[in-house]
Design a protein around this motif. Structure first.
Motif, PDB file in Angstrom:
ATOM      1  N   SER A   7      18.431 -40.029  44.046  1.00  0.00           N
ATOM      2  CA  SER A   7      18.725 -40.917  45.165  1.00  0.00           C
ATOM      3  C   SER A   7      18.756 -40.074  46.408  1.00  0.00           C
ATOM      4  N   GLN A   8      18.494 -38.754  46.291  1.00  0.00           N
ATOM      5  CA  GLN A   8      18.462 -37.944  47.644  1.00  0.00           C
ATOM      6  C   GLN A   8      16.863 -37.877  48.110  1.00  0.00           C
ATOM      7  N   MET A   9      15.888 -38.578  47.307  1.00  0.00           N
ATOM      8  CA  MET A   9      14.369 -38.545  48.020  1.00  0.00           C
ATOM      9  C   MET A   9      14.295 -39.366  49.208  1.00  0.00           C
ATOM     10  N   ARG A  10      15.121 -40.247  49.553  1.00  0.00           N
ATOM     11  CA  ARG A  10      15.056 -40.997  50.859  1.00  0.00           C
ATOM     12  C   ARG A  10      15.712 -39.968  51.935  1.00  0.00           C
ATOM     13  N   GLU A  11      16.747 -39.212  51.789  1.00  0.00           N
ATOM     14  CA  GLU A  11      17.212 -38.234  52.614  1.00  0.00           C
ATOM     15  C   GLU A  11      16.332 -37.463  53.042  1.00  0.00           C
ATOM     16  N   TYR A  12      15.592 -36.759  51.855  1.00  0.00           N
ATOM     17  CA  TYR A  12      14.422 -36.022  51.970  1.00  0.00           C
ATOM     18  C   TYR A  12      13.174 -36.349  52.889  1.00  0.00           C
ATOM     19  N   ALA A  13      12.920 -37.719  52.713  1.00  0.00           N
ATOM     20  CA  ALA A  13      11.849 -38.056  53.373  1.00  0.00           C
ATOM     21  C   ALA A  13      12.324 -38.381  54.882  1.00  0.00           C
ATOM     22  N   ILE A  14      13.300 -38.623  55.193  1.00  0.00           N
ATOM     23  CA  ILE A  14      13.829 -38.400  56.566  1.00  0.00           C
ATOM     24  C   ILE A  14      13.597 -37.218  57.230  1.00  0.00           C
ATOM     25  N   GLU A  15      14.108 -36.059  56.312  1.00  0.00           N
ATOM     26  CA  GLU A  15      14.201 -34.739  56.788  1.00  0.00           C
ATOM     27  C   GLU A  15      12.691 -34.217  57.067  1.00  0.00           C
ATOM     28  N   GLN A  16      11.627 -34.671  56.296  1.00  0.00           N
ATOM     29  CA  GLN A  16      10.370 -34.350  56.248  1.00  0.00           C
ATOM     30  C   GLN A  16       9.766 -35.064  57.504  1.00  0.00           C
ATOM     31  N   LEU A  17      10.292 -36.162  57.821  1.00  0.00           N
ATOM     32  CA  LEU A  17       9.499 -36.629  59.050  1.00  0.00           C
ATOM     33  C   LEU A  17      10.292 -36.166  60.066  1.00  0.00           C
ATOM     34  N   ARG A  18      11.371 -35.963  59.947  1.00  0.00           N
ATOM     35  CA  ARG A  18      12.265 -35.011  61.376  1.00  0.00           C
ATOM     36  C   ARG A  18      11.151 -33.627  61.738  1.00  0.00           C
ATOM     37  N   GLU A  19      10.667 -32.818  60.404  1.00  0.00           N
ATOM     38  CA  GLU A  19      10.193 -31.852  60.757  1.00  0.00           C
ATOM     39  C   GLU A  19       8.940 -31.980  61.343  1.00  0.00           C
ATOM     40  N   GLU A  20       8.117 -33.000  60.826  1.00  0.00           N
ATOM     41  CA  GLU A  20       6.825 -33.308  61.443  1.00  0.00           C
ATOM     42  C   GLU A  20       6.794 -33.910  62.791  1.00  0.00           C
ATOM     43  N   LEU A  21       8.042 -34.478  63.295  1.00  0.00           N
ATOM     44  CA  LEU A  21       8.288 -34.946  64.638  1.00  0.00           C
ATOM     45  C   LEU A  21       8.470 -33.641  65.725  1.00  0.00           C
ATOM     46  N   LEU A  22       9.246 -32.816  64.900  1.00  0.00           N
ATOM     47  CA  LEU A  22       9.508 -31.667  65.671  1.00  0.00           C
ATOM     48  C   LEU A  22       8.404 -30.675  65.798  1.00  0.00           C
ATOM     49  N   ALA A  23       7.306 -30.593  64.679  1.00  0.00           N
ATOM     50  CA  ALA A  23       5.977 -30.059  64.738  1.00  0.00           C
ATOM     51  C   ALA A  23       4.996 -30.484  65.930  1.00  0.00           C
ATOM     52  N   ILE A  24       5.050 -32.085  65.914  1.00  0.00           N
ATOM     53  CA  ILE A  24       4.208 -32.547  67.027  1.00  0.00           C
ATOM     54  C   ILE A  24       4.675 -32.363  68.233  1.00  0.00           C
ATOM     55  N   GLU A  25       6.162 -32.377  68.537  1.00  0.00           N
ATOM     56  CA  GLU A  25       6.610 -31.688  69.887  1.00  0.00           C
ATOM     57  C   GLU A  25       6.063 -30.420  70.148  1.00  0.00           C
ATOM     58  N   ALA A  26       6.404 -29.257  69.215  1.00  0.00           N
ATOM     59  CA  ALA A  26       6.023 -28.065  69.511  1.00  0.00           C
ATOM     60  C   ALA A  26       4.382 -27.920  69.878  1.00  0.00           C
ATOM     61  N   ASP A  27       3.830 -28.641  69.085  1.00  0.00           N
ATOM     62  CA  ASP A  27       2.284 -28.485  69.199  1.00  0.00           C
ATOM     63  C   ASP A  27       1.628 -29.020  70.685  1.00  0.00           C
ATOM     64  N   THR A  28       2.283 -29.921  71.103  1.00  0.00           N
ATOM     65  CA  THR A  28       2.088 -30.585  72.369  1.00  0.00           C
ATOM     66  C   THR A  28       2.209 -29.530  73.341  1.00  0.00           C
ATOM     67  N   TYR A  29       3.609 -29.079  73.386  1.00  0.00           N
ATOM     68  CA  TYR A  29       3.678 -27.937  74.369  1.00  0.00           C
ATOM     69  C   TYR A  29       2.735 -26.753  74.296  1.00  0.00           C
ATOM     70  N   ALA A  30       2.324 -26.378  73.068  1.00  0.00           N
ATOM     71  CA  ALA A  30       1.313 -25.200  72.924  1.00  0.00           C
ATOM     72  C   ALA A  30      -0.086 -25.685  73.681  1.00  0.00           C
ATOM     73  N   GLU A  31      -0.433 -26.733  73.568  1.00  0.00           N
ATOM     74  CA  GLU A  31      -1.556 -27.340  74.123  1.00  0.00           C
ATOM     75  C   GLU A  31      -1.401 -27.177  75.499  1.00  0.00           C
ATOM     76  N   PHE A  32      -0.326 -27.615  76.189  1.00  0.00           N
ATOM     77  CA  PHE A  32      -0.313 -27.437  77.624  1.00  0.00           C
ATOM     78  C   PHE A  32      -0.313 -25.912  77.973  1.00  0.00           C
ATOM     79  N   VAL A  33       0.304 -25.139  77.023  1.00  0.00           N
ATOM     80  CA  VAL A  33       0.102 -23.637  77.453  1.00  0.00           C
ATOM     81  C   VAL A  33      -1.122 -23.224  77.380  1.00  0.00           C
TER      82      VAL A  33
END
Length: 524
Positions: free
Chosen positions: A473-499
């Protein structure tokens, strides 16, 4: 002249043969779990120690393990690889307990071990302090690998690895401050020692920071994966050598440069493909070095020396376990009180029992000057304790996790990740089939056939995903956690592109993480 040249060639040939022999044995051990399934229950590094012990039992000595070999050749890449892969976000969240364990935990270990073996084993206090300093450095590489494999809480491995990285440096500094006492060339003074400690650490942080940020901005100027990979290797060894030459802690310097390049430089100066190449290179190098180090640890054991010092070794083992317990439980609860770390007693128990000793302890023991009285006893005690922690504590960590019910569902999560990755890949294939221009030389029926095949595979994958979610039953929470990590990675990579484009001077601090965290709080 000719005789000297022949002697040099002979020495080189002998060393090369010894190196190839060590490498051959190490790689042979690596294949054992694939041939005999029973060996899969033993962590690879501990299996190497056991094989090394077998070689020592029949008096086969592969290579003489010297402190210079460990500290100057083996240690820098191991420290850099661990720091490179350690996420700053996780370390920052656990910075208080990591700092307490790495600094005050080392002090507790040195004082407790020295007091115990001085009073109970009759070892002179100056010598006992050297034993304590040697054994204050933890080396939980096999336990951390086991925690990740079994899916134990991520925070345990983060705290354990962070503590190990920094307490290595603290232990080396403490040893250097104490080593002159039994020789009578210096006296211990608290105020002087504190000043020297901050100087050692400060120089390490300064040199590591300068080299780390310098290489980070340098790699923005070009995109050459092999050159960038080579720069990380040069930075690991170069930082260690320069810091030591400047009178600082080479260990702290390497850890600092590894953290900066792994969390900052790899984002602003390397594209995703280069990051993967560099990470795979360091994974290989860490495997390679660990294979040699742990095999040689077992191979260097002298059983007669262990037997002769059995009483002192037993007392030291008890002192190590007791002082580790005092440090972890007291400092863990202190961290919970002042920083709300929420490290529960189960996690503290794993941190206590998983505090193995390894190569740094042995290197420090071997570097005790020959003039120090009781040097052989120090080496025997340290080897005996290291052997106990690796074989007894290392092999019983998994049962301990089972008893404490801290085993995770990592195999199921890994399967879930693989299924999600395949679904994403096939969805991109489907998008390509929809967007591609119809080529006149290819019949429309072929496109329809390929689309139907891909859609069928997508349907099967969706069914598999649904089954996995029903199993846990925790797979749904894990999917949400994984999506959150992907969103944070996209944000960090975007800042890196500007740098990289020169539109920002430095990478911005994460903003999305605060939004997501506040959203979770409002939702709760």
């Amino acid at each position: 002249m000719a005789v000297e040249t022949l002697a040099e060639h002979s020495a080189i040939s002998t060393n090369l043969k010894q190196f190839l022999l060590v490498l051959s044995v190490s790689l042979s051990v690596a294949t054992l779990p694939q041939v005999f399934s029973w060996f899969r229950n033993i962590p690879y590094t501990l299996l190497l120690v056991i094989v090394g012990l077998g070689l020592a039992l029949v008096d086969v000595r592969l290579v003489d393990l010297s402190p210079q070999l460990i500290l100057s050749i083996f240690l820098p890449p191991l420290l850099f690889e661990a720091a490179w892969n350690l996420k700053w976000s996780g370390l920052k969240q656990n910075l208080v307990p990591v700092t307490l364990f790495a600094v005050f935990g080392v002090i507790i270990s040195i004082v407790g071990i020295a007091f115990g073996i001085n009073k109970l084993a009759g070892v002179p206090l100056a010598t006992a302090l050297l034993v304590g300093a040697s054994l204050s450095a933890t080396d939980p590489v096999s336990v951390v690998a086991l925690l990740r494999e079994l899916g134990a809480p991520k925070r345990i491995s983060t705290v354990m690895e962070g503590e190990s990285l920094f307490n290595d440096g603290v232990a080396v500094v403490a040893f250097s401050l104490l080593v002159g006492i039994p020789l009578g060339i210096q006296e211990f003074d608290v105020q002087t020692s504190i000043v020297k400690f901050f100087v050692f650490v400060g120089i390490g942080l300064g040199v590591g920071g300068l080299i780390g940020f310098g290489i980070s901005y340098l790699t923005q100027r070009f995109d050459l994966p092999l050159v960038e990979q080579s720069l990380t290797l040069v930075s690991a060894y170069g930082t260690y050598i320069i810091t030591e030459e400047c009178g600082g802690s080479g260990v702290i310097g390497v850890v600092t440069v590894g953290l900066i390049l792994g969390n900052f430089g790899s984002r602003i100066g390397m594209n995703p493909r280069t990051r993967v190449i560099v990470s795979e290179f360091w994974d290989f190098l860490a495997f390679f070095v660990n294979s040699i180090v742990f095999l040689l640890i077992g191979d260097q054991i002298h059983f007669s020396s262990l037997i002769n010092n059995f009483g002192s070794i037993a007392i030291t083992i008890a002192a190590v376990i007791l002082t580790r317990a005092i440090a972890i439980y007291s400092l863990g609860n202190l961290s919970n009180a002042i920083a709300n770390s929420e490290i529960n007693w189960k996690e503290q128990t794993v941190l206590w029992w998983g505090g193995l000793r390894g190569s740094v302890s042995i290197a420090l023991a071997l570097s005790v000057p020959i003039a120090v009285q009781g040097r052989e006893e120090i080496i025997a005690i340290v080897f005996g304790v290291v052997l106990f922690t690796l074989l007894v504590q290392g092999l019983t960590t998994k049962p301990l996790l089972e008893i404490l019910k801290l085993l995770g569902d990592e195999p199921l999560r890994q399967k879930y990740r693989e299924v999600l990755a395949r679904r994403v890949a096939l969805m991109r294939v489907m998008d390509r089939l929809q967007e591609v221009d119809k080529r006149p030389e290819i019949e429309p029926e072929f496109y329809r056939y390929q689309t139907a095949l891909v859609q069928g595979q997508l349907n099967d994958l969706q069914e598999e995903i649904n089954e996995l979610r029903q199993q846990n039953s925790q797979m749904r929470e894990y999917a949400i956690e994984q999506l959150r990590e992907e969103l944070l990675a996209i944000e960090a990579d975007t800042y890196a592109e500007f740098v990289r484009a020169g539109q920002l001077n430095n990478e911005l601090s994460p903003f999305l993480q605060e939004i997501l965290s506040s959203g979770d709080e409002n939702k709760g």
